[in-house]
Design an enzyme around this catalytic site. Structure first.
Site, PDB file in Angstrom:
ATOM      1  N   HIS A  27     -12.550 -14.897   2.235  1.00  0.00           N
ATOM      2  CA  HIS A  27     -12.208 -15.124   0.824  1.00  0.00           C
ATOM      3  C   HIS A  27     -11.313 -16.363   0.765  1.00  0.00           C
ATOM      4  CE1 HIS A  27     -13.691 -11.260  -0.632  1.00  0.00           C
ATOM      5  NE2 HIS A  27     -12.963 -10.624   0.261  1.00  0.00           N
TER       6      HIS A  27
ATOM      7  N   ASP B 298     -11.543 -10.567   6.157  1.00  0.00           N
ATOM      8  CA  ASP B 298     -10.571 -10.452   5.059  1.00  0.00           C
ATOM      9  C   ASP B 298      -9.191 -11.023   5.407  1.00  0.00           C
ATOM     10  OD1 ASP B 298     -11.920  -9.271   2.872  1.00  0.00           O
ATOM     11  OD2 ASP B 298     -11.870  -7.321   3.845  1.00  0.00           O
TER      12      ASP B 298
ATOM     13  N   HIS C 170     -17.414  -6.871   8.802  1.00  0.00           N
ATOM     14  CA  HIS C 170     -16.797  -5.850   7.942  1.00  0.00           C
ATOM     15  C   HIS C 170     -17.870  -5.239   7.054  1.00  0.00           C
ATOM     16  CE1 HIS C 170     -13.957  -3.855   5.429  1.00  0.00           C
ATOM     17  NE2 HIS C 170     -13.676  -4.837   4.588  1.00  0.00           N
TER      18      HIS C 170
ATOM     19  N   HIS D  36     -11.804  -4.375  -6.004  1.00  0.00           N
ATOM     20  CA  HIS D  36     -11.521  -3.028  -5.485  1.00  0.00           C
ATOM     21  C   HIS D  36     -11.435  -2.041  -6.649  1.00  0.00           C
ATOM     22  CE1 HIS D  36      -9.644  -4.490  -1.424  1.00  0.00           C
ATOM     23  NE2 HIS D  36     -10.942  -4.319  -1.336  1.00  0.00           N
TER      24      HIS D  36
ATOM     25  N   ASP E  16     -18.497  -6.486  -0.446  1.00  0.00           N
ATOM     26  CA  ASP E  16     -18.339  -7.897  -0.832  1.00  0.00           C
ATOM     27  C   ASP E  16     -18.737  -8.828   0.307  1.00  0.00           C
ATOM     28  OD1 ASP E  16     -15.999  -6.749   0.300  1.00  0.00           O
ATOM     29  OD2 ASP E  16     -14.769  -8.423  -0.363  1.00  0.00           O
TER      30      ASP E  16
ATOM     31  N   GLU F 163     -17.483  -3.647   4.163  1.00  0.00           N
ATOM     32  CA  GLU F 163     -17.245  -3.591   2.711  1.00  0.00           C
ATOM     33  C   GLU F 163     -18.262  -4.489   1.987  1.00  0.00           C
ATOM     34  OE1 GLU F 163     -13.116  -4.046   1.596  1.00  0.00           O
ATOM     35  OE2 GLU F 163     -13.466  -3.072  -0.339  1.00  0.00           O
TER      36      GLU F 163
HETATM   37 FE1  FEO Z   1     -12.483  -5.595   2.750  1.00  0.00          FE
HETATM   38 FE2  FEO Z   1     -13.259  -8.592   1.225  1.00  0.00          FE
HETATM   39  O1  FEO Z   1     -13.540  -6.813   1.740  1.00  0.00           O
END
Ligand code: FEO
Length: 397
Positions: free
Chosen positions: A226, A165, A80, A24, A84, A82
């Site tokens: 993750h 996430d 999501h 981030h 990643d 984002e």
């Molecule tokens: Fe909100 Fe792992 O990205």
């Protein structure tokens, strides 16, 4: 990481990022690296749930190729936006251009604004389902856990939740399951992840967990995007989220300070002595030498925070100011706080610290303490008593 079978015809095909050390931007340190998990489901129709960071696109595609040619993918579920988790989409979609991308309306908008591609996109809402064959996928919108577009994907046939996430950890390991890794490291990373990313979202998280519990969905496996997968007692991480989201805390104090010539540090140590003498746990951090991500993790289960700074230009020192701005963004609730610091001729830092404490929504437990130059014996005793007074408030609830 190669493709790993999680269940019959269901594979983990994500990647391990062993060496990433900040996340981030630079708001989060990842001393144990991270993983970007993605899941491939083989059925009459083939679905991929999430992708990985763009720089790992080739590895993701290689992992998919170990199972099927990528052009056979029918659906890509984008939980999501984002990057990643969506970063590999542009490269992947070149290989499976007939695939339909599924996600929330906000995800559709976000993907377009990131990649400017007109993929065949199907907007899904809570309760929508996708029949793959023997397996079904159902979708649950979870806005602000942790972005407006966020979504969970659930497979009822396996009681498998893929919450992106949520329930994750920045934890690079060759093992894929929570029960296979060192438990201290696992929970350390899970707490760090919640404290630094999800702490401000407690009210939303509690509401959504309640909603999911009312739906009565059996959950046997939680496979986040993750870190490792929760398969033995997966609800333990859900219950931990409930504990954190309720802003529960222990009788423990974090003292975080910045010192110019060492006097504020001396004060910190005396205050800590008073707290310890009262039987309350304490941790001290110099914010200029400690990792902020680690400090926040320690604050997550602490009932009290004491912030210190020497006065410089009638104000607090800059690293402390930055640290407290970060804390303010986390909006911790049900915590008490106090301020201290040394000064040369005119104070100012304690007043500034108290202002930020109030703006952060913390309860100022007692008036701050300022000491001119180096604390003498009597002033050191005052710091010690300051710590005892604070500890008494911690113990008093
Ligand atoms: Fe909100 Fe792992 O990205």
């Amino acid at each position: 990481m190669s493709a790993i079978k999680i269940l019959d015809n269901l594979y983990s095909i994500g990647v391990i990022d062993w060496n990433v050390r900040t996340f981030h931007g630079h708001t989060y340190t990842t001393k144990r690296g991270t993983t970007y998990n993605a899941y491939l489901i083989i059925d009459e129709k083939i679905a991929l749930v999430d992708t990985v960071l763009g720089s790992f696109s080739a590895e993701l595609i290689e992992n998919i190729k170990q199972i099927i040619p990528p052009e056979k993918i029918d659906y890509v579920i984008a939980n999501h936006v984002e990057t990643d988790h969506s970063g590999a989409l542009p490269e992947l979609m070149k290989l499976c251009s007939k695939a339909k991308v599924l996600g929330t309306q906000k995800c559709k908008e976000g993907l377009f604004k990131n990649y400017y591609e007109n993929w065949d996109f199907q907007v899904v809402k809570t309760g929508d389902t996708l029949k793959l064959g023997k397996r079904t996928l159902s979708f649950l919108e979870v806005p602000m856990i942790h972005w407006p577009d966020s979504m969970f994907t659930y497979c009822p046939e396996d009681a498998l939740l893929m919450p992106n996430d949520a329930f994750g950890q920045h934890f690079a390991t060759s093992e894929r399951f929570a029960d296979e890794v060192d438990q201290c490291s696992l929970w350390d990373e899970a707490a760090k992840y919640y404290g630094n990313i999800l702490w401000p979202l407690g009210v939303i998280i509690l509401k959504k967990i309640e909603e999911v519990k009312k739906m009565g969905l059996p959950i046997k496996i939680i496979a986040p995007s993750h870190g490792v997968i929760w398969r033995k007692d997966p609800m333990q991480i859900v219950e931990k989220y409930v504990y954190w989201a309720k802003n529960s805390a222990m009788p423990k104090v974090v003292i975080a300070y910045e010192t110019m010539w060492g006097s504020t540090e001396k004060m910190a140590r005396k205050i800590a002595d008073g707290i310890l003498e009262s039987g309350v746990s304490v941790k001290i951090f110099d914010v200029t030498t400690s990792d902020r991500t680690e400090i926040i993790k320690e604050m997550l289960d602490s009932k009290g925070f004491i912030f210190g700074s020497s006065t410089h230009d009638n104000s607090m020192l800059p690293s402390m100011a930055g640290f407290l701005e970060f804390v303010r963004g986390l909006t911790p609730k049900n915590r008490i706080a106090a301020a201290f610091g040394s000064f040369g001729w005119a104070g100012g830092a304690v007043k500034d610290l108290e202002e930020l404490i109030n703006r952060s929504g913390l309860t100022l437990a007692q008036p701050g303490i300022g000491i001119k130059y180096v604390p003498d014996e009597a002033e050191s005793k005052r710091c010690y008593e300051f710590g005892k007074e604070f500890a008494a408030k911690i113990k008093g609830g």
